[in-house]
Design a protein around this motif. Structure first.
Motif, short mmCIF file in Angstrom:
data_model
loop_
_atom_site.label_atom_id
_atom_site.label_comp_id
_atom_site.label_asym_id
_atom_site.label_seq_id
_atom_site.Cartn_x
_atom_site.Cartn_y
_atom_site.Cartn_z
N ARG A 158 55.80 -9.40 11.51
CA ARG A 158 55.80 -10.09 10.22
C ARG A 158 57.36 -10.27 9.97
N TYR A 159 58.12 -9.19 10.64
CA TYR A 159 59.49 -9.01 10.23
C TYR A 159 60.52 -9.16 11.26
N ASN A 160 59.94 -9.38 12.41
CA ASN A 160 60.95 -9.58 13.48
C ASN A 160 60.86 -11.06 14.34
N SER A 183 63.94 -12.65 12.54
CA SER A 183 63.42 -11.81 11.37
C SER A 183 62.51 -12.73 10.62
N ALA A 184 61.98 -12.36 9.49
CA ALA A 184 60.96 -12.98 8.67
C ALA A 184 61.94 -14.12 7.93
N ASP A 219 56.89 -4.60 13.80
CA ASP A 219 55.99 -5.52 13.08
C ASP A 219 56.31 -6.99 13.26
#
Ligand SMILES: [Zn+2]
Ligand SMILES: [Zn+2]
Length: 156
Positions: A121-123, A150-151, A119
């Motif tokens: 949004r997180y990586n 990361s986010a 995802d």
């Protein structure tokens, strides 16, 4: 019911754009549902030519190379996947061979690769379609090269 407009889901993560120009371009492509890395779109929408095509991957330069690198390539699977483990082991072997060829051709002092899966949004990624960043490095970068993976954390 999914909130995704089609089976491809979200194609770009605009908050990961590194410039206003890049963000605007990503928003335009998202609205048109064009994945810039899918084979049917890359020639007309990615600005750099495809320099090499293999069985699983193709190689092109980044449209937005990171300052401080002496070469910034993208190694992109032909298949629209969002995670490395959606590809067969043979794709891993081909990726290794591609990295070896790039290193031999560019002859940098050092190299680094970053590949985000899952995802966006997180990586820290900006494009859903899997791709490996390959950067070549020398002794005197104009600035330190940093990859976000990361986010944003509590420290921003
Ligand atoms: Zn794609
Ligand atoms: Zn990327």
């Amino acid at each position: 019911m999914s909130d995704a407009p089609d089976e491809l889901g979200l194609l770009y993560y605009l908050d990961a754009a590194r410039s206003a120009e890049q963000r605007a371009y990503m928003a335009e492509l998202e609205a048109a549902r064009i994945c810039v890395f899918c084979p049917e779109h890359v020639a007309s929408h990615h600005r750099q030519p495809i320099e090499w095509r293999g069985e699983h991957w193709y190689v092109t330069r980044n449209d937005f190379p990171y300052a401080g690198t002496v070469g910034h390539y993208l190694i992109v699977p032909h298949a629209h996947v969002t995670s490395f483990d959606e590809l067969p082991d043979a794709a891993g072997a081909e990726l290794w061979a591609i990295k070896r060829r790039l290193r031999e051709r560019l002859a940098p002092l050092a190299t680094a690769t970053v590949e985000r899966s899952g995802d966006m949004r997180y990586n820290g990624g900006s494009v859903a379609h899997l791709h490996t960043h390959f950067v070549a490095l020398d002794a005197t970068p104009e600035q330190t090269v940093r990859f976000k993976v990361s986010a944003p954390g509590a420290d921003g």
